[in-house]
Design a protein around this motif. Structure first.
Motif, short mmCIF file in Angstrom:
data_model
loop_
_atom_site.label_atom_id
_atom_site.label_comp_id
_atom_site.label_asym_id
_atom_site.label_seq_id
_atom_site.Cartn_x
_atom_site.Cartn_y
_atom_site.Cartn_z
N THR A 25 52.94 38.95 27.87
CA THR A 25 52.80 37.76 27.08
C THR A 25 51.57 36.92 27.40
O THR A 25 51.51 35.75 27.02
CB THR A 25 54.02 36.87 27.29
N LEU B 160 47.31 46.02 24.73
CA LEU B 160 48.57 46.52 24.17
C LEU B 160 48.30 47.63 23.16
O LEU B 160 48.97 48.66 23.14
CB LEU B 160 49.36 45.37 23.52
N ARG C 184 49.58 51.36 23.41
CA ARG C 184 50.36 51.92 22.30
C ARG C 184 49.80 53.30 21.90
O ARG C 184 50.55 54.25 21.70
CB ARG C 184 50.28 50.95 21.12
N VAL D 160 50.64 55.93 24.71
CA VAL D 160 52.04 56.40 24.75
C VAL D 160 52.34 57.24 23.50
O VAL D 160 53.12 58.20 23.56
CB VAL D 160 53.08 55.27 24.91
N SER E 180 53.50 39.61 33.32
CA SER E 180 53.52 39.89 31.89
C SER E 180 54.49 41.05 31.68
O SER E 180 55.33 41.31 32.53
CB SER E 180 52.11 40.30 31.43
N ALA E 181 54.35 41.75 30.57
CA ALA E 181 55.18 42.93 30.33
C ALA E 181 54.65 44.16 31.08
O ALA E 181 55.24 45.24 30.98
CB ALA E 181 55.26 43.21 28.84
N ALA E 182 53.57 44.00 31.81
CA ALA E 182 52.99 45.13 32.56
C ALA E 182 53.90 45.54 33.72
O ALA E 182 54.72 44.76 34.17
CB ALA E 182 51.62 44.73 33.10
N HIS E 183 53.70 46.77 34.18
CA HIS E 183 54.52 47.24 35.30
C HIS E 183 54.22 46.46 36.59
O HIS E 183 55.11 46.18 37.38
CB HIS E 183 54.26 48.73 35.56
N HIS F 277 51.58 43.29 38.46
CA HIS F 277 50.54 42.28 38.25
C HIS F 277 49.78 42.08 39.55
O HIS F 277 50.38 41.87 40.61
CB HIS F 277 51.11 40.97 37.70
N ASP G 220 59.37 39.79 40.63
CA ASP G 220 58.15 39.58 41.39
C ASP G 220 57.42 38.33 40.95
O ASP G 220 56.25 38.14 41.23
CB ASP G 220 57.23 40.81 41.26
N ARG H 140 61.69 40.37 35.06
CA ARG H 140 60.91 41.09 34.04
C ARG H 140 61.55 42.48 33.90
O ARG H 140 62.24 42.93 34.81
CB ARG H 140 59.45 41.26 34.46
N PRO I 30 59.73 45.65 32.69
CA PRO I 30 58.62 46.41 32.10
C PRO I 30 59.04 47.79 31.59
O PRO I 30 58.49 48.27 30.59
CB PRO I 30 57.60 46.53 33.23
N GLU I 31 60.01 48.42 32.27
CA GLU I 31 60.41 49.76 31.83
C GLU I 31 61.03 49.70 30.43
O GLU I 31 60.82 50.59 29.60
CB GLU I 31 61.43 50.36 32.81
N PHE J 166 60.38 47.41 28.14
CA PHE J 166 59.28 47.12 27.21
C PHE J 166 58.54 48.40 26.84
O PHE J 166 58.27 48.67 25.66
CB PHE J 166 58.32 46.12 27.86
N HIS J 167 58.23 49.23 27.84
CA HIS J 167 57.44 50.43 27.55
C HIS J 167 58.28 51.53 26.89
O HIS J 167 57.75 52.34 26.14
CB HIS J 167 56.73 50.91 28.82
N LEU K 26 58.07 50.46 23.39
CA LEU K 26 56.72 50.75 22.88
C LEU K 26 56.62 52.23 22.48
O LEU K 26 56.00 52.58 21.48
CB LEU K 26 55.70 50.42 23.98
N ARG K 27 57.26 53.08 23.28
CA ARG K 27 57.20 54.52 23.04
C ARG K 27 58.06 54.91 21.84
O ARG K 27 57.70 55.82 21.10
CB ARG K 27 57.70 55.24 24.31
N TRP L 128 63.23 36.84 28.56
CA TRP L 128 62.04 37.69 28.70
C TRP L 128 62.10 38.84 27.69
O TRP L 128 61.10 39.16 27.05
CB TRP L 128 62.00 38.24 30.12
N ASN M 69 59.03 39.17 24.95
CA ASN M 69 58.08 40.27 25.13
C ASN M 69 58.27 41.38 24.11
O ASN M 69 57.29 41.89 23.56
CB ASN M 69 58.19 40.83 26.55
N VAL N 57 56.18 44.13 20.18
CA VAL N 57 56.03 45.59 20.13
C VAL N 57 55.90 46.09 18.69
O VAL N 57 54.98 46.84 18.36
CB VAL N 57 57.22 46.28 20.83
#
Lengths: 285, 393
Positions: free
Chosen positions: A12, A22, A26, A29, A43-46, A48, B76, B109, B111-112, B114-115, B118-119, B135, B139, B143
């Motif tokens: 975000t 993003l 996209r 993937v 953020s939505a990242a694995h 940071h 985190d 969060r 993230p898994e 979210f991805h 996305l997939r 969240w 988030n 997508v």
């Protein structure tokens, strides 16, 4: 399927850079790549991490070691790419290590300054297979700093997305609109009774003796007295350590707890006394 | 078959998860699955909305007609900074966009998840996100916005005014509201994506066994019921205080029975009269509602209030906080509940309920008719399916 590490701003986080990362993820993937995303802020990242700092860059290097491709988006201005301040050196060395760990590296640079440090380009940009910038001027600046012209490409950022469909018009509520009509007397009657009694209660309360005394202090009387937090731990050793620490620190906290509780009780007593005086004044007059 | 495939994304999922929006999502998902939709739940491994710690194992499993995919939460963020910002939000103080993001990412969060979305976003006809505050919703809304449906469950609270949620409500494919007041509130907050008031459904129990439940639990005295999280934000403290005063000052002859989670903490003078049932098995809940003499909804933060519907269905009268626009709206439309506007009125409402239990029960009959006409699941699912049909293919 290849393992790819992508580093850059990510939702975000706001801004076109996050949207572009993003879009890149996209694509990856969709192509079936195994993607790990790293962003400079949560953020939505694995992960940071600040890749401009030594710690963040070293963690990126560890992630890059397992990847076949490393795609990094860097803000050249915030990395002080135009000069060589000594405080930036640890971060640069870390980033230099990261870009040397992955077999294939692509860097996208934002905000490239008009003059770029040769030392920075040789440390950070030299191992990259491709360096992408947004304008021809930025490309010129990189070439002047000794970057191989064959590596540097110019790609204009995509136009901002079209504004979304929005509606200011309230749609017709499909599960019914507002009140269908006046409420039956019985519900209204009960509410009226409740309201009237509450008003009477408020008016009568100061004049009432006995049972009303202590009304003002009721919330305070319901408030639990202050006490030391109970010692909790899943591990027996942890419990022992916490108990020992609690005993050691008791002299600091116990008098505060005692003082707060005395204040609590004194406030209740004062409120009750004021209420009693007020009641007796009303009765006398 | 993408045309009939849906993803629901709640932050928590499970039969032991207490929460109104969570129940709505679970029942909507199962209801649509029963109508032939292929439904998947993408959620976290968390059970507690206080800690968001991973309590369930990650992975996929089948739950009745739906497939559930659980993803681990990651912690985190900067918890201390998040808590500081949270207090400022609760006080209505301004916070910057960066602070809003620290607050959002500071709790957990995923993230898994979210991805994964996305997939697989292209595999779904629609992605339903709910509620707005978490969240997962903020988030995942980015997508695939065109096929995203947000069921926000908005309350008129400081959080709802954060800039973070404007794109969620303004740029998604569709918004589903549970009630008219929620819909009006959303318009006051900012521009809205296409939207519908779908409502939420309530299951109509086949039967009630109030006497049997009383016997099994050993509850003999008449009682006031509260069901939900025992938190000040839900009005529990106010209810407990008013009940205490009604007992002390007016000799209220009703006990206070509560089911749900959170500390009860009654004053010593009424402690023996306050009964905590804790988490009650789903099958027993209708009988608890039927056994109650009156149900109190003290929360001002309600986007639908399923519990007042359950009370009315069980023939139990309702006392509700008028500060909740939604609950007052239901009471006004149904003419089946009495509302109070302050602490003194709540005290008096409890006293009136103790004096006239029959009057409140008679009102509940109108409430039952209202729920059956508006909020039985088949009617709600019809509205949801019609809304899904309006999404771009």
């Amino acid at each position: 399927m290849s393992r790819v590490v992508v580093a850059g701003p990510y939702p975000t986080m706001p801004g076109p850079e996050a949207a572009a990362t993003l879009a890149l993820v996209r694509e990856l993937v969709a192509a079936g790549d195994d993607v790990t995303v790293v962003s400079p802020a949560p953020s939505a990242a694995h992960h940071h991490l600040d890749v401009g700092g030594a710690r963040g860059a070293l963690r990126l290097a560890r992630l890059a070691a397992d990847a076949e491709r490393l795609l990094v988006r860097l803000d050249a201005e915030s990395l002080a790419a135009s000069c060589d301040p000594p405080r930036a050196l640890p971060g640069r060395l870390g980033l230099a290590l990261a870009v040397r760990r992955a077999p294939l590296v692509e860097l996208r640079l934002d905000r490239v300054p008009p003059t770029v440090s040769r030392r920075w380009t040789s440390l950070v940009l030299a191992p990259a297979a491709r360096v992408v910038v947004a304008t021809a001027d930025e490309r010129t600046a990189l070439l002047a700093a000794g970057v191989d012209p064959a590596k540097v490409a110019v790609e204009e950022p995509p136009p901002p997305p079209a504004p979304p469909r929005r509606s200011h018009r309230p749609d017709r509520a499909s599960s019914g609109g507002d009140a269908p009509g006046p409420a039956p007397a019985s519900a209204a009657d009960l509410e009226e009774l409740v309201r009237r009694r509450a008003i009477e209660e408020r008016m009568l309360a100061p004049a009432a003796g006995g049972p009303a005394a202590g009304r003002a202090s009721l919330p305070l009387r319901h408030l639990s007295r202050m006490e030391r937090a109970p010692v909790k731990s899943d591990k027996p050793a942890g419990m022992l350590v916490k108990r020992a620490l609690g005993k050691l620190m008791a002299w600091q906290f116990d008098w505060v707890i005692q003082h707060v509780n005395q204040l609590h009780q004194a406030t209740i007593d004062a409120l009750d006394e004021m209420e009693r005086r007020h009641t007796s004044d009303d009765t006398t007059s | 078959m993408v045309e009939r495939r849906l993803a629901f994304v709640p932050p928590r999922y499970g039969t032991d998860v207490v929460g109104g929006s969570e129940s709505v999502v679970r029942e909507a998902a199962h209801g649509l699955a029963a109508r032939g939709w292929q439904v998947e739940i993408l959620t976290t491994c968390a059970r507690s909305h206080y800690t968001w710690q991973n309590a369930y194992a990650p992975g996929s499993f089948s739950d009745g007609g739906v497939t559930v995919h659980r993803f681990p939460t990651v912690h985190d963020g900067h918890k201390l900074a998040r808590d500081t910002i949270e207090r400022r939000i609760q006080l209505g103080l301004p916070v910057t966009g960066d602070e809003e993001r620290v607050w959002l990412n500071g709790d957990f969060r995923v993230p898994e998840l979210f991805h994964h979305l996305l997939r697989h976003a292209d595999d779904y006809r629609a992605i339903v996100l709910s509620p707005y505050l978490f969240w997962t919703t903020v988030n995942c809304a980015v997508v695939a916005p065109a096929k995203t449906v947000v069921m926000p469950c908005l309350h008129d609270e400081h959080y709802a005014y954060l800039g973070l949620f404007r794109p969620v409500l303004g740029e998604s494919g569709q918004i589903w509201f549970l009630s008219g007041p929620e819909h009006e509130l959303a318009h006051r907050l900012g521009p809205l994506a296409p939207h519908r008031v779908t409502g939420a459904g309530v299951h109509v129990p086949a039967s009630y066994d109030a006497a049997g439940w009383r016997r099994r639990r050993g509850v003999e005295r008449p009682f006031v019921l509260y069901a939900g999280r025992r938190e000040s934000g839900k009005g529990w403290d106010q209810l407990l205080g008013a009940y205490t005063r009604a007992v002390i000052d007016h000799g209220l002859d009703l006990d206070l029975v509560t089911m749900g989670v959170g500390p009860v903490e009654p004053a010593p003078v009424v402690a023996s009269r306050v009964i905590d049932l804790g988490f009650v098995d789903e099958a027993e809940v209708p009988s608890v509602f039927a056994a109650a003499d009156v149900y109190v909804q003290p929360s001002r933060n309600e986007s639908f209030s399923r519990t007042i519907m359950e009370a009315w269905l069980a023939g139990t009268g309702v006392i509700a906080n008028a500060a909740s626009e939604v609950v007052a709206w239901h009471c006004r439309r149904s003419a089946a509940g009495i509302t109070y506007t302050d602490f003194d009125e709540l005290v008096q409402a409890l006293v009136v309920a103790g004096e006239n239990p029959g009057a409140l029960r008679r009102l509940a009959d109108a409430g039952r008719d209202y729920v059956l006409a508006e909020y039985a699941w088949p009617a709600v699912l019809d509205r949801m399916e019609a809304a899904l049909g309006e999404l771009p293919a």
